[in-house]
Structure formats: C-alpha cells, structure tokens
Design a protein around this motif. Structure first.
Motif, PDB file in Angstrom:
ATOM      1  N   LYS A 206       0.829  -1.203   0.000  1.00  0.00           N
ATOM      2  CA  LYS A 206       0.000   0.000   0.000  1.00  0.00           C
ATOM      3  C   LYS A 206       0.867   1.258   0.000  1.00  0.00           C
ATOM      4  CE  LYS A 206      -3.774   2.244   2.563  1.00  0.00           C
ATOM      5  NZ  LYS A 206      -4.662   2.144   3.769  1.00  0.00           N
ATOM      6  N   GLU A 207       1.934   1.245   0.788  1.00  0.00           N
ATOM      7  CA  GLU A 207       2.833   2.393   0.859  1.00  0.00           C
ATOM      8  C   GLU A 207       3.657   2.532  -0.423  1.00  0.00           C
ATOM      9  OE1 GLU A 207       5.056   5.702   2.255  1.00  0.00           O
ATOM     10  OE2 GLU A 207       3.034   4.900   2.586  1.00  0.00           O
ATOM     11  N   VAL A 208       4.066   1.405  -0.989  1.00  0.00           N
ATOM     12  CA  VAL A 208       4.783   1.450  -2.275  1.00  0.00           C
ATOM     13  C   VAL A 208       3.921   2.133  -3.327  1.00  0.00           C
ATOM     14  CG1 VAL A 208       5.708   0.064  -4.169  1.00  0.00           C
ATOM     15  CG2 VAL A 208       6.216  -0.574  -1.804  1.00  0.00           C
ATOM     16  N   LYS A 209       2.672   1.739  -3.426  1.00  0.00           N
ATOM     17  CA  LYS A 209       1.773   2.318  -4.435  1.00  0.00           C
ATOM     18  C   LYS A 209       1.557   3.810  -4.188  1.00  0.00           C
ATOM     19  CE  LYS A 209      -0.776  -1.869  -5.637  1.00  0.00           C
ATOM     20  NZ  LYS A 209      -2.104  -2.520  -5.784  1.00  0.00           N
ATOM     21  N   ARG A 210       1.340   4.162  -2.930  1.00  0.00           N
ATOM     22  CA  ARG A 210       1.106   5.571  -2.612  1.00  0.00           C
ATOM     23  C   ARG A 210       2.320   6.422  -2.968  1.00  0.00           C
ATOM     24  NH1 ARG A 210       2.421   9.496   0.591  1.00  0.00           N
ATOM     25  NH2 ARG A 210       4.055   8.217   1.562  1.00  0.00           N
ATOM     26  N   LEU A 211       3.486   5.926  -2.586  1.00  0.00           N
ATOM     27  CA  LEU A 211       4.707   6.689  -2.785  1.00  0.00           C
ATOM     28  C   LEU A 211       5.079   6.802  -4.259  1.00  0.00           C
ATOM     29  CD1 LEU A 211       6.847   8.248  -1.309  1.00  0.00           C
ATOM     30  CD2 LEU A 211       8.074   6.100  -0.876  1.00  0.00           C
ATOM     31  N   VAL A 212       4.917   5.727  -5.015  1.00  0.00           N
ATOM     32  CA  VAL A 212       5.221   5.764  -6.451  1.00  0.00           C
ATOM     33  C   VAL A 212       4.353   6.794  -7.159  1.00  0.00           C
ATOM     34  CG1 VAL A 212       5.023   4.467  -8.612  1.00  0.00           C
ATOM     35  CG2 VAL A 212       6.182   3.444  -6.648  1.00  0.00           C
TER      36      VAL A 212
END
Length: 401
Positions: A206-212
């Motif tokens: 979830k954090e990977v997607k948000r940050l990307v």
C-alpha cells in the motif's frame, strides 16, 4: 481507443547492469588508448560476473584491470548496502568476477584499419534512426514518459535506499484515440502506467503504491491533457512483492534491452546492440548518425516522422545504402527517394566521419561517457552530440527553398 505501449528499465536492472559494465570498459580503454578496438560482453548470474570478448589495445591488461572497472560500475549503479540483506540484492564486494577476454582477430583489424586513415565498417548490418514531431525532443510520447517516470523513481531510490532498490521497470500505454491520430503524431492521453520497483521488505505494498504515485505526480512534467490521475489505470508491483532484486534475482546480459535503448518499439531496431562496442562498430556509430539525420528531417519541417536506414559492408567505409522513409507524413513535394539520394551525397557517413563529428573516440566526464548512455538510453537526450541540430540551416535551405 488506439493504444501504444513503451517500456524503460533502470540502471539497476540486471541487463542494464551488464551493459554499464561493458561500456565502462569501453570508456576506460578509449580514454587510455583512443585507437582501442573493443567488443566485450558481460553475463551476470547471482554474484557471478563473466566478462568475455575481444580487445585490441596498447593498454596492458590483466584480470585486475577488468575487476576494478566492474566494482566501480556496480557501486555507481547504486545497489544499496543498507536497507537490504545479502540474498536480496547484489553486494559489489561479494562478486566473483571471471575474465575471458582475448585479442581481436587480425582478420577484422585488417578490414577496419585503412592506410589512408579511413575506418572500414567493423561489421556488416543495418541500423535505424527515427524521429517524430510528437514532442519537442522528437521522441515518441509513450517511450519518453516511460523514461521520465523511470528517471524520477531511480533518483528517489538512490536517495532513499531504506525504501527502494535501484532495480525497476516502467511502462506507459498511450491512447492516441485513433489510428489517424497515431499516424499524425497526435497522442491524446495516458491510459495506463505500469511500474515494478524493488523495495525494502518492511515497506508494505500500500505504501509502495502511494509513494510511487506521489513521486510521479510531483516530478514528471506531462504535456497538457496527457495525465489525468482519475482516468489512468495504475499497475504498481502487480505481484504484490519485489524485495529480492538485481542479478541476485534474475540474470543479466549485454545487448538484451535494445528496444529500451532506442525507440521503445515505435521504430525498427538494427541487427545488433550498441553497448560493449567501440566506434568502429557501426551498430553503435550508425545508430547515432541515423538518429541525427532523422531528427534534422523532422526538425526542419520536412515531415512529421522520419525513419532512416543505413546499411554497411564489413571493411567498407561508406554505407551500402541510405534510405529515408517519411511514413506518408512528408510536408514537401520531394519524394523520399530524392531525399535519400541528396543526403547520401552530402554526408559520407563513414565510421571515421561519424566518429570525428560526434567525438566518439574521446569519451569523458566533460562530453559523454558510454556507461552513462547505457544507463539512460542511446538516443533522445539533448546533451548527446548526436542530438544536436547543427545542420538545420542546410536542411531547410536544401529542401524548403
């Protein structure tokens, strides 16, 4: 909809890692001896790196020479030694480097080195140059965006090794709306963005997607109307996890990313890759010359698109053929065959001519390094000598007056 996709890979991708090592060898040898002839291939699997090929040079060579270049290249790529454990990424100091480099065949040298100072083509084959009016840099849109997204994510990964690794891939699918728009260089919007980026095991999907998404939105300059977050489908780390990466997770080989290196699938590619080769190899030099010609044709307003094919015979300096294809987008009365003939008469396009024009025998920090070009892509960046529009006045005078 009429969709077209293009992909880009980062310097940390295993295949690009192999290209960068190979071109670091080219850079070093040419800096020490500009007459060096180089064709070294690199294969990486896990921590094992095999360097093979042929070299002719005045520089004294031993395995330690290649090992030092390889270690330096790996560290510059940025495989992190923090944020990841052994077994999750490549640690440069752990590598096992094997060298199998022999002397270049005298049969090849005899055909390349001419008495009158000319250079014969180091091999036979055909190479392509391409340019389009879709963007100010004369690059195709989906491919340019895939590269730009890759670049901002790679820079973030270098600065934040506790979050991301430097092994990543991007893909952009552009909607042209219709085949007519595609033919006329009129992209409409981004339909899909695909990203695979290595990450620390403690960073949740979830954090990977948000940050990307955040990095893309804040750092990529999209043309007006091309980026609408609510109408783009994002695929980010679609397997759900990408912790193990680099050559530890997948082998790497020189010359395996030639589409990412050139036009992203919008145009044909030649018979060989550019990385690992010196300036006598027309797989490299003729690609640069062909891109330079195609870019001039479009920038001069002669056509919306231009595809150039150059072909060579081993040991012959001048190309065997020069072919211009404006893909039915010509903006003048001149036929493509006339354009081909005039260009062939004006520019000799020998390896020596191309080398001297672009300084291909003198890579340096002040001009360009082949290793940097391997990391970013062989064409399309304004700082490359073969991207300069230094003959634009001649093209306009010759073909528009």
């Amino acid at each position: 909809m009429y969709l077209f996709a293009s992909e880009a890979v980062s310097a940390g991708h295993p295949d690009k890692c192999a290209d960068i090592i190979a071109d670091s060898i080219v850079d070093t040898l040419l800096q020490l001896d500009p007459d060096s002839k180089v064709a070294t291939e690199v294969f990486i699997s896990g921590k094992h790196i095999i360097i093979g090929g042929e070299v002719k040079t005045k520089v004294p060579l031993d395995p330690a020479f290649y090992e030092e270049i390889t270690q330096k290249a790996l560290k510059q790529i940025g495989y992190p030694e923090v944020g990841f454990e052994r077994g999750e990424t490549l640690f440069p100091d752990d590598t096992d480097i094997q060298v199998y480099v022999s002397k270049q065949s005298s049969d090849i040298t005899m055909g390349v080195v001419k008495e009158e100072g000319e250079i014969g083509a180091g091999d036979q084959g055909m190479m392509f140059g391409y340019a389009t009016s879709e963007r100010e840099d004369y690059m195709p849109t989906a491919f340019a965006y895939a590269r730009e997204i890759r670049d901002v994510l790679y820079r973030y990964a270098l600065d934040h090794p506790e979050t991301f690794g430097v092994d990543l891939k991007t893909e952009v699918i552009m909607d042209y709306g219709s085949k007519e728009n595609f033919d006329n260089c009129n992209p409409q919007r981004i339909a899909k963005i695909i990203v695979a980026i290595s990450h620390n095991k403690d960073v949740e999907l979830k954090e990977v997607k948000r940050l990307v998404k955040k990095i893309i939105i804040e750092n990529v300059k999209f043309e007006a109307g091309h980026f609408d977050e609510d109408n783009i489908v994002f695929y980010i780390n679609n397997t759900g996890r990408f912790v193990k990466h680099s050559p530890i997770a997948d082998s790497g080989l020189t010359g395996r990313k030639v589409v990412c290196d050139t036009y992203g699938g919008y145009a044909p590619i030649g018979g060989g890759s550019q990385s690992s080769k010196d300036y006598t190899k027309v797989d490299r030099t003729a690609l640069y010359a062909a891109r330079w010609l195609a870019k001039h044709i479009v920038a001069a307003g002669l056509a919306k698109k231009a595809l150039i094919q150059l072909s060579y015979v081993i040991a012959e300096p001048r190309p065997a053929s020069v072919t211009v294809d404006t893909q039915h987008t010509s903006l003048t009365e001149m036929k493509d065959e006339e354009l081909s003939e005039i260009i062939a008469d004006k520019f000799s396009l020998t390896p020596r001519w191309i080398t001297e024009k672009f300084g291909l025998d003198r890579p340096s920090e002040e001009t360009f390094l082949y290793a940097d070009i391997a990391a970013k892509g062989q064409i399309g960046y304004a700082e490359y000598p073969w991207e300069k529009l230094d003959e634009l006045a001649w093209f306009k005078k010759e073909f528009l007056c």
